[in-house]
Design an enzyme around this catalytic site. Structure first.
Site, short mmCIF file in Angstrom:
data_model
loop_
_atom_site.label_atom_id
_atom_site.label_comp_id
_atom_site.label_asym_id
_atom_site.label_seq_id
_atom_site.Cartn_x
_atom_site.Cartn_y
_atom_site.Cartn_z
N TRP A 33 0.78 -1.43 -0.30
CA TRP A 33 0.02 0.01 0.23
C TRP A 33 1.07 1.38 -0.05
CZ3 TRP A 33 -4.60 -0.65 -1.80
CH2 TRP A 33 -5.21 -1.87 -1.33
N ASP A 77 -0.99 6.59 6.95
CA ASP A 77 -2.05 5.69 6.34
C ASP A 77 -2.31 4.74 7.45
OD1 ASP A 77 -3.81 3.86 5.24
OD2 ASP A 77 -2.47 3.58 3.62
N LYS A 107 -11.99 -1.92 8.35
CA LYS A 107 -11.21 -2.97 9.21
C LYS A 107 -11.42 -2.73 10.51
CE LYS A 107 -7.83 -2.43 5.50
NZ LYS A 107 -7.85 -3.72 4.86
#
Length: 363
Positions: A101, A170, A194
């Site tokens: 990511w 992030d 999540k």
């Protein structure tokens, strides 16, 4: 209704009490005769939901008053573009490459016209199995971007680096699962699916002085526009915000983020301790960098890995297959995942290992 153990990396397990409350309120929220999904986003009922959600997340994360809380759309992936568009402002954007990511965030930033990107540290040399040491960042840079938890590779950054420039994080896969000092960051973003709620919602926490630096941005991609409109420049993901509010309430009831982190450390320790003492399973991640929320593990055979995933599925342990880019297995133990699920997984792993130590593979 029977529920399985869901190890999905996202969309992920939600607290059962939250789902039960959603079920009770689904047809008529707060006596309105309407579902939350049917409420106007301009109604007082929804405004109260939004206000409560912001108040709760501010309390849980101890967010200072000089930070804006935005409930946006587009996933964390859209923030790969919004961050450099809003914050670079002619300066160098500095990134730490710790996994898949992070690589995507770097790739997207390089596409933004006029943005110079520098990767200041990387762990790619050892398959992203550790968190690299981060050198000092030049004070003339716009920001330092880090990924606090690498969902695919199973590493996490718990110690925030010292920086003279704003740190952008992030936190998609470990927000609200570990305590972080928000004041150490200029901007935090996270996809909801999540630890926060359903997919479709993105949380952004941004320091006010970082907003409005760049003129002429597309309205939907401008933090200033979104902040001035209270996250309602267009119709927000109303149902996802409502569920997020309920999840925030659930976290508060369980001791806040500190209480949840203690539980997450207990769950992760159970699984890591078993893997470390096992002569059949192993962890590809260096111990100092191990994630609390995403735990990859492997056997010494791709065939055994395949058999494990198949038999686990048949026994009610769902979504244990590792990401396609790394293979193996991955247990995602987000906030709502129960301790008993970890204990049951370990018992199954032991049973599987004992049956295979003679070399038998059943596929």
């Amino acid at each position: 209704m029977e529920r399985i153990y869901n190890f999905s990396a996202g969309p992920a397990v939600l607290p059962v009490p939250v789902l039960e409350k959603v079920q009770r309120e689904l047809l008529s929220y707060n006596g309105s005769g309407m579902s939350v999904m049917e409420l106007s986003h301009r109604s007082e009922l929804f405004q109260n939901i939004l206000d409560d959600a912001e108040s709760l997340i501010r309390e849980l994360m101890e967010i200072p008053e000089n930070y804006k809380v935005l409930f946006l759309q587009g996933g964390a992936s859209l923030q790969f573009d919004m961050v450099p568009m809003n914050l670079a402002n002619g300066k160098k954007a500095v990134y730490v490459n710790t996994g898949s990511w992070a690589k995507k965030a770097i790739s997207e930033a390089k596409k933004i016209q006029g943005v110079e990107v520098e990767v200041i540290a990387s762990s790619e040399d050892r398959n992203f199995s550790y968190i690299p040491e981060i050198p000092a960042v030049s004070s003339d840079a716009a920001y330092l971007h880090v990924t606090t938890n690498n969902t695919i590779e199973g590493t996490a950054m718990f110690d925030v680096p010292n920086s003279t420039v704003p740190i952008v994080a992030d936190m998609s896969s470990n927000i609200l699962s570990s305590v972080y000092d928000v004041e150490k960051f200029g901007l935090i973003y996270a996809g909801a699916q999540k630890n926060i709620g359903p997919a479709g919602l993105t949380l952004v926490i941004v320091r006010e002085d970082l907003i409005g630096q760049v003129e002429g941005l597309p309205s939907m991609l401008d933090f200033k526009v979104q902040a001035e409109n209270g996250s309602m420049y267009n119709t927000p993901p109303t149902f996802a915000i409502y569920v997020a509010k309920l999840v925030f309430e659930w976290i508060k009831e369980h001791g806040g983020v500190a209480g949840i982190e203690a539980l997450n450390r207990k769950k992760a320790a159970l699984l890591y301790d078993y893997i470390d003492q096992s002569d059949f399973f192993s962890s590809p991640v260096e111990p100092s960098a191990r994630s609390l929320t995403n735990i990859p593990f492997v056997t010494n055979s791709a065939e055994f890995d395949k058999a494990f995933v198949k038999e686990a599925e048949a026994n009610g342990f769902k979504n244990l297959k590792g990401h396609r880019s790394v293979g193996g297995m991955r247990a995602s133990l987000y906030n709502a995942f129960p301790v008993e699920g970890v204990e049951a997984l370990i018992a199954f792993m032991e049973k599987f290992a004992n049956a295979r130590k003679g070399g038998e593979v059943r596929v």
